[in-house]
Design an enzyme around this catalytic site. Structure first.
Site, PDB file in Angstrom:
ATOM      1  N   ALA A 169       0.833  -1.209   0.000  1.00 52.52           N
ATOM      2  CA  ALA A 169       0.000   0.000   0.000  1.00 52.52           C
ATOM      3  C   ALA A 169       0.861   1.251   0.000  1.00 52.52           C
ATOM      4  CB  ALA A 169      -0.935  -0.014   1.207  1.00 52.52           C
ATOM      5  N   ASP A 170       1.912   1.245   0.779  1.00 53.76           N
ATOM      6  CA  ASP A 170       2.844   2.381   0.792  1.00 53.76           C
ATOM      7  C   ASP A 170       3.485   2.576  -0.579  1.00 53.76           C
ATOM      8  OD1 ASP A 170       2.735   3.302   3.484  1.00 53.76           O
ATOM      9  OD2 ASP A 170       3.963   1.624   4.133  1.00 53.76           O
ATOM     10  N   ILE A 171       3.942   1.482  -1.179  1.00 53.11           N
ATOM     11  CA  ILE A 171       4.624   1.573  -2.466  1.00 53.11           C
ATOM     12  C   ILE A 171       3.661   2.046  -3.546  1.00 53.11           C
ATOM     13  CG2 ILE A 171       5.797   0.247  -4.256  1.00 53.11           C
ATOM     14  CD1 ILE A 171       6.885  -1.558  -1.992  1.00 53.11           C
ATOM     15  N   ALA A 174       3.168   5.703  -3.122  1.00 55.15           N
ATOM     16  CA  ALA A 174       4.394   6.408  -3.495  1.00 55.15           C
ATOM     17  C   ALA A 174       4.519   6.544  -5.001  1.00 55.15           C
ATOM     18  CB  ALA A 174       5.610   5.669  -2.936  1.00 55.15           C
TER      19      ALA A 174
END
Length: 398
Positions: A169-171, A174
Site C-alpha cells: 500500500a505504501d509503495i 508512493a
C-alpha cells in the site's frame, strides 16, 4: 556527444515526510536529479529511522527510501521552525507531505493552502484514505490498508490469508505520487501553473486490485487463494527439484502443454489425453496435472529443470530467497548495484529501474544523518549565525 542531463535537474522538492509512502516517492524524484530537502523532527527525525538496525546500525526502511536527500531537523510546533519550512517552500517546485490527517492543514502546509500562496508550486498530500469520507481520520498503516483494499483476501493459501511481504500500500501510493508530480510538471511547463495533487493509499492499492476486483464485480465470485498456483491456469506453480530447490513454471496455452508433455515430462501422450489436453481439463484435474509435473522435476536439479524447461520454450523461474536476489546473476550482469554513502560508511544499493540510455545515469546519493544539512539550509534561507545559534539553543533545530 554530451550526455543528456537527468530529467529533474534543477527541480527542488521540499518534503515533510515519514515512514515509507512519501519518502519512497521523493526518493524517486531524487534519483532522477531533483534536489530533495527532507524536513525531520528534532527529536529522532523520521520515525522510520528507528524501525530496525539491519543496515550496519541504520534502519533498512530508511536506507531504502531516503538516499540522495538533504536532512534538516526542525520543530514545526515552534513558529520559527515553521517559518523555515515556508521559506524553503517559497523557492521550491514541489512540496510533499504525509503527516497524519489534518496535521498539515493545522500548520498551513496542506496542498490547497500552499498552492494558493504559490501558483507555480506542485503540492502533494499523501494520506491513508483521502481527505473526505467516513475513513478520512482513520489511522492508516500499510497492513491495515492491505486488509481494507482486499489484497490480503486474495493472497495466501486456501486455508490462510496473508499480507504481502512488502509494504504494497505504501509503495502503490508512493508511485502514484511520483507519477502525479511528473504529470503536474508537464502541465506546469505548458500552463505555468502547478496545483495540488492528492493520493490515498487505499485508492492506490484498490487500483492495483484490478483483476480480482473486476472478477468479483462482473462475475460475482472472488478468485480463490491458491498460494503459488494460479486460480484459472494449470500447470502454474512451484515444484521441488532433486537438490532442494524449487522451480516455478507457467503453461499459458495448449501448445505449450504439448511441448511440456513431450520434452519435459517426457510422456508425449499426455499432450492429447482428454484429461489434460485443454487448460479447462488441466484445471479440473489439477492434482493429477501437478503430480505429473512434480514427478518429472523432482528427478532433476534446479539447474537441469530450468534448462529443460527453457529448451522447451516454457516460461519458468527459480523460487529465490531474498539473499539470492542480492546475488542475482541478471542484476550483476547489468551492473545494477552501486555503493551509496551513509553515516555508517558505504552501503550497497540498487540503481533505480528507470534507465536513460545516452543520458546521465540515475543518481544514487548518500543517506543523510539527521539534520546533516540543517546549518547550510538555514544559511540558504537567509539566517545569520546568531539566529541559527538561537534556534539550536532553544531546541527548534538540530
Amino acid at each position: 556527444m554530451d550526455r543528456l542531463p537527468l530529467p529533474l535537474e534543477g527541480i527542488t522538492v521540499v518534503a515533510v515526510e515519514q515512514a515509507v509512502a512519501a519518502p519512497f516517492a521523493t526518493r524517486q524524484l531524487a534519483d532522477l536529479g531533483a534536489r530533495v530537502i527532507k524536513v525531520e523532527r528534532v527529536d529522532g527525525g523520521d520515525f522510520a529511522r528507528g524501525y530496525d538496525t539491519a543496515a550496519r546500525g541504520l534502519a533498512s526502511h530508511f536506507v531504502w527510501c531516503n538516499r540522495g536527500k538533504e536532512s534538516v531537523a526542525l520543530d514545526l510546533k515552534d513558529p520559527r521552525g515553521l517559518d523555515v519550512v515556508r521559506r524553503l517552500v517559497a523557492d521550491a517546485d514541489v512540496f510533499v507531505q504525509n503527516l497524519a490527517q489534518g496535521a498539515a492543514a493545522r500548520l498551513g502546509l496542506d496542498a490547497a493552502t500552499l498552492c494558493a500562496a504559490h501558483p507555480r508550486l506542485i503540492a502533494v498530500d499523501i494520506s491513508g484514505y483521502g481527505a473526505s469520507g467516513p475513513y478520512a481520520d482513520k489511522r492508516a498503516y500499510d497492513m491495515l490498508v492491505q486488509c481494507e483494499a482486499g489484497l490480503v483476501s486474495v493472497t495466501g493459501t486456501p486455508e490462510q490469508p496473508v499480507k504481502a511481504g512488502i509494504p504494497a500500500a505504501d509503495i502503490a501510493a508512493a508511485m502514484y505520487a511520483f507519477s502525479g508530480v511528473l504529470a503536474a510538471l508537464v502541465r506546469r511547463g505548458a500552463t505555468g501553473l502547478g496545483g495540488p495533487v492528492e493520493v490515498s493509499m487505499l485508492e492506490a492499492l484498490a487500483e492495483w486490485m484490478g483483476h480480482p476486483l473486476h472478477h468479483v464485480m462482473h462475475d460475482g465470485t472472488p478468485p480463490a487463494r491458491t498460494g503459488l498456483a494460479h486460480a484459472v491456469i494449470a500447470p502454474y506453480d512451484a515444484y521441488a527439484t532433486a537438490d532442494g530447490g524449487r522451480v516455478l513454471l507457467s503453461v499459458q496455452n495448449d501448445r505449450e502443454w504439448r511441448r511440456l508433455a513431450e520434452q519435459v515430462i517426457r510422456r508425449p501422450e499426455l499432450g492429447t489425453d482428454p484429461a489434460f489436453a485443454t487448460n479447462a481439463a488441466r484445471v479440473a484435474n489439477r492434482e493429477r496435472t501437478d503430480a505429473e509435473v512434480a514427478r518429472a522435476l523432482r528427478a532433476l536439479t534446479a539447474d537441469e529443470a530450468q534448462a529443460r524447461l527453457e529448451g522447451a520454450g516454457i516460461a519458468c523461474a527459480r523460487l529465490r530467497d531474498v539473499g539470492e536476489v542480492a546475488e542475482h546473476p541478471q542484476l550483476a550482469a547489468r551492473e545494477r548495484w552501486r555503493e551509496v554513502g551513509s553515516p555508517v560508511g558505504p552501503l550497497r544499493a540498487l540503481l533505480p529501474p528507470i534507465t536513460w540510455p545516452g543520458g546521465e545515469p540515475a543518481r544514487s546519493g548518500d543517506v543523510p544523518a539527521l539534520g546533516q544539512h540543517t546549518e547550510a539550509l538555514l544559511h540558504a534561507v537567509g539566517m545569520t549565525d546568531g539566529e541559527i545559534a538561537a534556534l539550536r539553543r532553544d531546541g527548534v533545530t538540530a
